[in-house]
Motif scaffolding. Structure first.
Motif, PDB file in Angstrom:
ATOM      1  N   ASP B  10       0.824  -1.204   0.000  1.00 55.51           N
ATOM      2  CA  ASP B  10       0.000   0.000   0.000  1.00 55.51           C
ATOM      3  C   ASP B  10       0.862   1.260   0.000  1.00 55.51           C
ATOM      4  OD1 ASP B  10      -2.901  -0.336  -0.098  1.00 55.51           O
ATOM      5  OD2 ASP B  10      -2.659  -1.587   1.668  1.00 55.51           O
ATOM      6  N   GLU B  11       1.907   1.230   0.815  1.00 54.99           N
ATOM      7  CA  GLU B  11       2.794   2.386   0.898  1.00 54.99           C
ATOM      8  C   GLU B  11       3.451   2.656  -0.454  1.00 54.99           C
ATOM      9  OE1 GLU B  11       5.628   3.439   4.404  1.00 54.99           O
ATOM     10  OE2 GLU B  11       6.771   2.174   3.053  1.00 54.99           O
ATOM     11  N   ALA B  12       3.910   1.602  -1.120  1.00 53.04           N
ATOM     12  CA  ALA B  12       4.608   1.758  -2.400  1.00 53.04           C
ATOM     13  C   ALA B  12       3.668   2.268  -3.490  1.00 53.04           C
ATOM     14  CB  ALA B  12       5.242   0.426  -2.812  1.00 53.04           C
ATOM     15  N   ILE B  13       2.471   1.737  -3.535  1.00 50.46           N
ATOM     16  CA  ILE B  13       1.508   2.173  -4.557  1.00 50.46           C
ATOM     17  C   ILE B  13       1.157   3.642  -4.339  1.00 50.46           C
ATOM     18  CG2 ILE B  13      -0.891   1.876  -5.343  1.00 50.46           C
ATOM     19  CD1 ILE B  13      -0.459  -1.171  -4.855  1.00 50.46           C
ATOM     20  N   SER B  36      13.651  -3.874  -9.038  1.00 46.24           N
ATOM     21  CA  SER B  36      12.937  -3.077 -10.040  1.00 46.24           C
ATOM     22  C   SER B  36      11.842  -3.903 -10.717  1.00 46.24           C
ATOM     23  CB  SER B  36      13.887  -2.425 -11.044  1.00 46.24           C
ATOM     24  OG  SER B  36      14.651  -3.360 -11.719  1.00 46.24           O
ATOM     25  N   ILE B  37      11.991  -5.213 -10.727  1.00 41.97           N
ATOM     26  CA  ILE B  37      10.902  -6.053 -11.253  1.00 41.97           C
ATOM     27  C   ILE B  37       9.684  -5.942 -10.316  1.00 41.97           C
ATOM     28  CG2 ILE B  37      10.184  -8.443 -11.711  1.00 41.97           C
ATOM     29  CD1 ILE B  37      13.149  -8.907 -12.623  1.00 41.97           C
ATOM     30  N   VAL B  38       9.961  -5.891  -9.020  1.00 49.75           N
ATOM     31  CA  VAL B  38       8.868  -5.693  -8.057  1.00 49.75           C
ATOM     32  C   VAL B  38       8.228  -4.311  -8.266  1.00 49.75           C
ATOM     33  CG1 VAL B  38       8.393  -5.296  -5.596  1.00 49.75           C
ATOM     34  CG2 VAL B  38       9.613  -7.350  -6.307  1.00 49.75           C
ATOM     35  N   LEU B  39       9.044  -3.313  -8.561  1.00 47.23           N
ATOM     36  CA  LEU B  39       8.495  -1.970  -8.829  1.00 47.23           C
ATOM     37  C   LEU B  39       7.513  -1.988  -9.998  1.00 47.23           C
ATOM     38  CD1 LEU B  39      11.341   0.714  -8.638  1.00 47.23           C
ATOM     39  CD2 LEU B  39       9.474   0.331  -7.028  1.00 47.23           C
ATOM     40  N   ILE B  40       7.872  -2.721 -11.052  1.00 51.11           N
ATOM     41  CA  ILE B  40       6.986  -2.829 -12.220  1.00 51.11           C
ATOM     42  C   ILE B  40       5.656  -3.448 -11.797  1.00 51.11           C
ATOM     43  CG2 ILE B  40       6.651  -3.971 -14.462  1.00 51.11           C
ATOM     44  CD1 ILE B  40       8.937  -2.309 -14.978  1.00 51.11           C
ATOM     45  N   HIS B  41       5.776  -4.494 -10.987  1.00 53.03           N
ATOM     46  CA  HIS B  41       4.574  -5.174 -10.508  1.00 53.03           C
ATOM     47  C   HIS B  41       3.681  -4.200  -9.717  1.00 53.03           C
ATOM     48  CE1 HIS B  41       2.382  -8.824  -9.331  1.00 53.03           C
ATOM     49  NE2 HIS B  41       2.198  -8.200  -8.176  1.00 53.03           N
ATOM     50  N   LEU B  42       4.314  -3.386  -8.897  1.00 54.19           N
ATOM     51  CA  LEU B  42       3.569  -2.411  -8.099  1.00 54.19           C
ATOM     52  C   LEU B  42       2.941  -1.333  -8.993  1.00 54.19           C
ATOM     53  CD1 LEU B  42       6.198  -2.120  -5.241  1.00 54.19           C
ATOM     54  CD2 LEU B  42       3.859  -2.976  -4.943  1.00 54.19           C
ATOM     55  N   ALA B  43       3.681  -0.933 -10.029  1.00 47.77           N
ATOM     56  CA  ALA B  43       3.160   0.092 -10.945  1.00 47.77           C
ATOM     57  C   ALA B  43       1.936  -0.437 -11.695  1.00 47.77           C
ATOM     58  CB  ALA B  43       4.245   0.534 -11.928  1.00 47.77           C
ATOM     59  N   LYS B  45      -0.208  -2.428 -10.471  1.00 47.39           N
ATOM     60  CA  LYS B  45      -1.313  -2.317  -9.513  1.00 47.39           C
ATOM     61  C   LYS B  45      -1.753  -0.868  -9.328  1.00 47.39           C
ATOM     62  CE  LYS B  45      -0.812  -6.482  -6.867  1.00 47.39           C
ATOM     63  NZ  LYS B  45      -1.142  -7.103  -5.595  1.00 47.39           N
ATOM     64  N   ALA B  46      -0.814   0.054  -9.437  1.00 47.56           N
ATOM     65  CA  ALA B  46      -1.140   1.460  -9.189  1.00 47.56           C
ATOM     66  C   ALA B  46      -1.883   2.099 -10.355  1.00 47.56           C
ATOM     67  CB  ALA B  46       0.139   2.245  -8.894  1.00 47.56           C
ATOM     68  N   PHE B  47      -1.601   1.663 -11.598  1.00 50.08           N
ATOM     69  CA  PHE B  47      -2.098   2.434 -12.744  1.00 50.08           C
ATOM     70  C   PHE B  47      -3.000   1.690 -13.720  1.00 50.08           C
ATOM     71  CE2 PHE B  47       1.981   4.378 -11.458  1.00 50.08           C
ATOM     72  CZ  PHE B  47       1.472   5.583 -11.007  1.00 50.08           C
ATOM     73  N   ARG B  48      -2.986   0.368 -13.736  1.00 50.78           N
ATOM     74  CA  ARG B  48      -3.863  -0.345 -14.670  1.00 50.78           C
ATOM     75  C   ARG B  48      -5.322  -0.095 -14.304  1.00 50.78           C
ATOM     76  NH1 ARG B  48      -0.224  -0.353 -17.808  1.00 50.78           N
ATOM     77  NH2 ARG B  48       0.845  -2.162 -18.669  1.00 50.78           N
ATOM     78  N   PRO B  49      -6.248  -0.052 -15.256  1.00 49.30           N
ATOM     79  CA  PRO B  49      -6.100  -0.449 -16.658  1.00 49.30           C
ATOM     80  C   PRO B  49      -5.446   0.599 -17.562  1.00 49.30           C
ATOM     81  CG  PRO B  49      -8.364   0.211 -16.227  1.00 49.30           C
ATOM     82  CD  PRO B  49      -7.644   0.249 -14.917  1.00 49.30           C
ATOM     83  N   ALA B  50      -5.028   1.759 -17.033  1.00 48.93           N
ATOM     84  CA  ALA B  50      -4.361   2.749 -17.886  1.00 48.93           C
ATOM     85  C   ALA B  50      -2.890   2.348 -18.059  1.00 48.93           C
ATOM     86  CB  ALA B  50      -4.468   4.134 -17.261  1.00 48.93           C
TER      87      ALA B  50
END
Lengths: 411, 298
Positions: B10-13, B36-43, B45-50
């Motif tokens: 939650d904090e990362a998103i 950084s692979i984990v960062l992509i995974h978090l991104a 979650k943060a921005f999809r479906p966009a």
């Protein structure tokens, strides 16, 4: 398993760094190569014993001066909990750093030297923790080995602090006799204090319950609007943000602020999955029944649970900048995702953190904790910090340097 | 209260969305490593479906593991996001830079030039990275939003206080901010998260057989960049990588761990830190990281 964030207050003389080092060391959180570096730093001076306090002094300037200047974050975990320690400096000239560390802590450990008892510094740290909304405090009476683990010494200090607690906002304070240097009552109960019936520090930290504000009124500010630009999601319009307090359910009647337009939550997404409800601390994406113009910083609240609305308000102001507050100047106030321009209209009084007294003041300087009246160029939708801290706090930013110059807790 | 991994997530998103909202042109620095692979995974979650509101940026040192580059390209294709690559070789030619001398030359210092060039060319005002506070002492005091001046320099004494989780991303033109969404994660948290969400990683992270040179108790893979000398002890060992940096200065760890569970068990058992075990370049001086950060390094 969840996380406990705590701050340790005190200075090197009180054994603060030694306490942190001890917690990390005894929970096997220090790697051997890091220990190797520590041994190198400790050199011959300590007759071979590792100086645990060096674990926390990260920057060269700090090692040179032998003090902690900045807030350092340390991590360790046991099989019961993950811990994040904010290690903040104890000296008065670094009060702002301690305020920063305290703003992100659930619990404060106040270190008291058993030989000195409650000092001006203890009072200062206790006051900061209380002011920043921390509800749990551990008074760790350290260096018990130097007072022969005397129950009387412990009881006297405890009594002294108890007499002061009415002026503080903690709802739980516990007292633990320790020797950080020797490890007494840190991880395990010590045989040197048979008269002490409570727990050692670590077992207490493992189980202390931290209240969440799930039961408070529901607060949500729009952080980011998700609008995909492709055809498959042409009608998708989601309002992403963090539930600051309370909870939201699908079907809730809500009001958008500042427009005052009412609507209904038709969908809540959490990590792309639909959920029926969401609560404080969760990032969600809200979908509303009506197509309304909503942007970042707008609040979405339940129709029956309106926050305060004002463009003039009274607030605590802790000052962080070397340049004093300038009453003629305009500042930026960042209230979570909404930034407004503000002027400080008047300074009411200054909180003297050593004496626990208010005094009149004409100016606000570095490390000052004051109460002021501010005027904003647009209405804010807020709660008192004491009621809902997540919606009652803001930072003050200098419009020209962009530095964070102050912290506000709305009264 | 939610599970600690969920709290960290939650904090990362929250930080990723705050970066998207507060900056004009952010970028996500992607190294091909697990963080950084984990960062992509978090991104996602943060921005999809966009789409991501930022491109991915990779600084290719020219000494990368081929497996990491292949994985990078596969991942970028899968998620269909934009990737910008900056080449350290280009900076070496452009600025006539001298390679670090020695047996295991690190391009860590050189990649700062490339990073700053890419930032300038694209006018990035925020760069998201996967650094964690538990990695190193100088990182323990790093902010979530870390302000850098025109020279990319980090000045520890001038960092802004960060209160609550209110992040101040206001900067002057030319300055930029390094953003660290997984600051509060530990190495073990990252692995537990990878396990929980079944995140795919390059096979370098799992046990495989490799020809290595034994150098001061560390295993360095033989590659195009590192060739054995007649005096070297060369071994064929079952190894895995605990961090993925340059082939020239990242050591392999002897390991038979071929699953995430086995890796997690090894990390809990091991008594040496991530950087201490695998990086040949951080041990030069106690303040090596502090110095590099001041010069614009991540």
């Amino acid at each position: 398993m969840n996380t406990l964030k705590f701050i340790t207050a005190g200075n090197v003389d009180d054994g603060k760094s030694t306490l942190i080092g001890r917690l990390l060391y005894d929970s096997n959180s220090i790697h051997t190569d890091q220990l190797g570096i520590l041994q190198k730093q400790t050199k011959a001076s300590q007759n071979g014993e590792i100086d645990l306090s060096l674990i926390t002094d990260g920057l060269r300037a700090e090692r040179e001066q032998g003090i902690t200047i900045d807030v350092a974050y340390k991590y360790f975990s046991t099989d019961k909990r993950k811990f994040i320690i904010a290690d903040a400096p104890g000296h008065e000239q670094y009060t702002r750093n301690m305020i920063t560390g305290a703003s992100n802590a659930d619990l404060i450990i106040l270190l008291v030297d058993a030989r000195k008892g409650i000092t001006e510094q203890t009072k200062r740290h206790a006051s900061i923790g209380s002011l920043m909304g921390i509800k749990k405090a551990v008074v760790a009476i350290n260096k018990m080995d130097l007072v022969n683990f005397s129950e009387n010494v412990f009881e006297d200090i405890k009594q002294d602090f108890e007499e002061k607690r009415a002026e503080l906002n903690y709802n739980e304070i516990i007292y633990i006799p320790v020797s950080a240097l020797q490890g007494d009552n840190i991880v395990e109960k010590s045989e040197n204090t048979p008269w002490y019936t409570g727990e050692a520090i670590l077992p207490y930290l493992e189980k202390v319950e931290i209240s969440t504000n799930v039961q408070s009124l529901a607060r949500f500010q729009v952080q980011w609007v998700i609008r995909p630009k492709d055809d498959a999601f042409h009608d998708y319009r989601g309002y992403a943000g963090l539930v600051l307090s309370g909870s939201y359910h699908v079907g809730d009647k809500v009001k958008i602020l500042p427009t005052g337009i009412e609507s209904e939550i038709i969908k809540i997404e959490r990590h792309q999955k639909e959920v029926e409800k969401a609560q404080a601390g969760e990032n969600i994406v809200l979908h509303l029944k009506d197509n309304i113009d909503i942007s970042r910083g707008d609040s979405i609240v339940k129709v029956s649970e309106a926050p305060q609305e004002a463009n003039q308000l009274k607030t605590w102001l802790c000052w962080f900048d070397n340049t004093p507050l300038n009453l003629a100047k305009t500042y930026l106030l960042q209230h979570r995702f909404k930034t407004v321009r503000v002027k400080i209209q008047s300074i009411e009084q200054k909180w003297n953190i050593n004496e626990w007294q208010f005094s009149p003041t004409e100016e606000v300087r570095l490390n000052d904790i004051t109460q002021v009246n501010i005027k904003t160029n647009q209405a804010l939708f807020f709660d008192a910090f004491k009621e809902i801290p997540q919606n009652g706090s803001a930072i003050l930013i200098d419009e020209t340097t962009f530095n964070t110059v102050g912290a506000c807790m709305f009264l | 209260m939610n599970d600690y991994l969920e709290q960290l997530e939650d904090e990362a998103i929250y930080i990723l969305r705050e970066t998207a909202a507060q900056f004009e042109k952010p970028a996500l620095l992607f190294s091909g490593g697990k963080d950084s692979i984990v960062l992509i995974h978090l991104a996602l979650k943060a921005f999809r479906p966009a789409k991501f509101p930022f491109p991915l940026v990779h600084i290719d040192t020219g000494h990368n593991f081929p497996e990491a580059l292949a994985f990078r390209d596969k991942l970028v294709t899968e998620i269909d996001e934009k990737l910008i690559v900056g080449y350290v070789e280009d900076s070496i030619k452009k600025y006539n830079l001298k390679e670090t001398q020695g047996r295991f030359p690190s391009r860590n210092a050189l990649q700062t030039y490339t990073l700053l060039d890419v930032i300038q060319a694209n006018e990035f005002d925020a760069c998201i990275g996967g650094a964690r506070r538990d990695e190193e002492k100088a990182r323990a005091k790093e902010r979530i939003f870390s302000v850098r001046d025109d020279f990319g320099q980090w000045e520890p004494k001038l960092q802004r206080p960060e209160l609550w989780n209110i992040l101040n991303g206001k900067i002057h033109k030319g300055h930029n901010v390094r953003v660290f969404p997984i600051s509060n994660w530990t190495e073990l948290d990252v692995w537990n998260y990878i396990k929980k969400h079944k995140i795919e990683l390059p096979n370098l992270y799992f046990s495989h057989e490799r020809d290595c040179i034994v150098h001061q108790d560390k295993l360095v893979a033989i590659s195009d960049f590192i060739q054995p000398l007649p005096t070297d002890v060369v071994v064929k060992e079952k190894v895995r990588y605990r961090t993925v940096g340059d082939m020239t200065c990242t050591a392999a760890v002897p390991s038979t761990a071929s699953t995430i569970d086995e890796i997690i068990a090894e990390i809990i058992e091991t008594s040496i830190s991530e950087r201490g075990q695998t990086r040949l370049d951080d041990q030069l001086s106690e303040a090596a990281m502090e110095d590099r950060k001041k010069q614009g390094y991540f």
